[in-house]
Design an enzyme around this catalytic site. Structure first.
Site, PDB file in Angstrom:
ATOM      1  N   ASP A  82       0.841  -1.193   0.000  1.00  0.00           N
ATOM      2  CA  ASP A  82       0.000   0.000   0.000  1.00  0.00           C
ATOM      3  C   ASP A  82       0.881   1.249   0.000  1.00  0.00           C
ATOM      4  O   ASP A  82       1.739   1.410   0.868  1.00  0.00           O
ATOM      5  CB  ASP A  82      -0.895  -0.023   1.249  1.00  0.00           C
ATOM      6  CG  ASP A  82      -1.947   1.070   1.241  1.00  0.00           C
ATOM      7  OD1 ASP A  82      -2.369   1.491   0.157  1.00  0.00           O
ATOM      8  OD2 ASP A  82      -2.362   1.489   2.345  1.00  0.00           O
ATOM      9  N   HIS A  83       0.678   2.101  -0.974  1.00  0.00           N
ATOM     10  CA  HIS A  83       1.400   3.373  -1.074  1.00  0.00           C
ATOM     11  C   HIS A  83       2.920   3.209  -1.138  1.00  0.00           C
ATOM     12  O   HIS A  83       3.659   3.876  -0.409  1.00  0.00           O
ATOM     13  CB  HIS A  83       1.032   4.316   0.077  1.00  0.00           C
ATOM     14  CG  HIS A  83      -0.343   4.898  -0.048  1.00  0.00           C
ATOM     15  ND1 HIS A  83      -0.670   5.878  -0.945  1.00  0.00           N
ATOM     16  CD2 HIS A  83      -1.476   4.601   0.611  1.00  0.00           C
ATOM     17  CE1 HIS A  83      -1.948   6.178  -0.826  1.00  0.00           C
ATOM     18  NE2 HIS A  83      -2.473   5.401   0.101  1.00  0.00           N
ATOM     19  N   HIS A 208      -9.441   4.934  -1.496  1.00  0.00           N
ATOM     20  CA  HIS A 208      -8.604   4.969  -0.298  1.00  0.00           C
ATOM     21  C   HIS A 208      -9.296   5.785   0.789  1.00  0.00           C
ATOM     22  O   HIS A 208     -10.251   6.515   0.533  1.00  0.00           O
ATOM     23  CB  HIS A 208      -7.248   5.596  -0.622  1.00  0.00           C
ATOM     24  CG  HIS A 208      -6.319   4.687  -1.356  1.00  0.00           C
ATOM     25  ND1 HIS A 208      -5.091   4.316  -0.854  1.00  0.00           N
ATOM     26  CD2 HIS A 208      -6.431   4.063  -2.557  1.00  0.00           C
ATOM     27  CE1 HIS A 208      -4.492   3.508  -1.714  1.00  0.00           C
ATOM     28  NE2 HIS A 208      -5.287   3.351  -2.754  1.00  0.00           N
ATOM     29  N   THR A 233      -7.878   2.736   9.397  1.00  0.00           N
ATOM     30  CA  THR A 233      -8.179   3.397  10.668  1.00  0.00           C
ATOM     31  C   THR A 233      -9.221   2.647  11.484  1.00  0.00           C
ATOM     32  O   THR A 233      -9.069   2.497  12.705  1.00  0.00           O
ATOM     33  CB  THR A 233      -8.640   4.841  10.408  1.00  0.00           C
ATOM     34  OG1 THR A 233      -7.591   5.552   9.743  1.00  0.00           O
ATOM     35  CG2 THR A 233      -8.962   5.552  11.706  1.00  0.00           C
TER      36      THR A 233
END
EC number: 4.1.2.13
Length: 284
Positions: A82-83, A208, A233
């Site tokens: 991710d990222h 996202h 989160t």
């Protein structure tokens, strides 16, 4: 089963008009929770590791834990970076059995983003590894990557069309009003922009920063073409809240299993809830 590529999972989701959940992991308990939840819901699933998670847990540990969990599961599991922000980071993941990577060149000028994405695609696609890219900037903070509200730019539909045409990327993350981290208010998604992007590109679209987005908005986004929804989160919130409750209720407790066990169970519960929301239950 063995780890699978993300590309086919998302193509199936696009055809079936549902989304596959991509859930960020940071430790063993969360990896176990993600795959257990998917197994319980009979759903395909994507385990994601950010650069921060890799730095914390170690890339070898994350890869080994996820690979073992996938081998013991009857549902398809992809392991996704991710990222990722550099070619070197991507190749490190490739060497450690990741089956999908995201190269995030969204802070670069369009031409440089296209060039970096194509460099990654050229290197990993012959290995059967899928590639996600990002166009536009998602606000908020993801580990050490921060995008201010001023910097957060929505994805331009015309640029999205050009980007996909010139890269043939497997999935495109777009910015339509979501943000990383905890929201200060209720996010308002630009569904008109999403609709226009969907008209112009035929690859799976990724959302996202989806923790904290109202369920109705998530379902609307999926109905308009989103095929992958990222959640981080909400996992952290559920995990920490459950562990904290044990520590508050039993301050003399020193067995970490008594804290991490309930945290894992709470994580399973929130992920199962998200899987049902995304419509992927029973799709494995």
């Amino acid at each position: 089963m063995s780890l699978v590529s993300m590309a086919q999972l998302l193509l199936d989701a696009q055809q079936g008009q549902y989304a596959v959940g991509a859930f960020n992991c940071n430790n063993m308990e969360i990896v176990q929770a993600i795959v257990s939840a998917a197994e319980a819901e009979k759903s395909p699933v994507i385990v994601q590791a950010s650069q921060g998670a890799i730095k914390y847990a170690g890339i070898e540990y994350i890869a080994a834990m996820t690979r073992l969990a996938a081998e013991q599961a009857s549902v398809p599991v992809a392991l996704h970076l991710d990222h990722g922000t550099s070619f070197a980071q991507v190749m490190s993941c490739v060497r450690n059995s990741f089956t999908s990577v995201m190269i995030d060149g969204s802070k670069l000028p369009l031409e440089e983003n296209i060039a970096l994405t194509n460099k990654v695609i050229e290197a990993v696609r012959p290995l059967g590894i899928s590639v996600e890219a990002e166009l536009g900037k998602i606000g908020g903070t993801e580990d050490d990557i921060t995008v201010s509200e001023k910097e957060a730019l929505f994805t331009d539909p015309a640029e999205a069309e050009r980007f996909v045409s010139e890269t043939k990327v497997d999935a495109l993350a777009i910015a339509i009003g979501t943000a990383h981290g905890q929201y200060k208010g209720v996010p308002e998604l630009d569904f008109q922009r999403l609709t226009e992007i969907r008209k112009r590109v035929n690859v799976p679209i990724v959302l996202h920063g989806s923790s904290g987005v109202p369920n109705e908005a998530i379902q609307e986004a999926i109905s308009l073409g989103v095929c992958k929804v990222n959640i981080d989160t909400n996992i952290r919130e559920a995990f920490v809240a459950a562990a904290r409750k044990v520590m508050v209720d039993h301050p003399q407790e020193i067995d970490p299993r008594k804290m991490l066990g309930p945290a894992r169970e709470a994580t399973v519960a929130i992920i199962r809830e998200k899987i049902r929301l995304f419509g992927s239950s029973g799709k494995a």
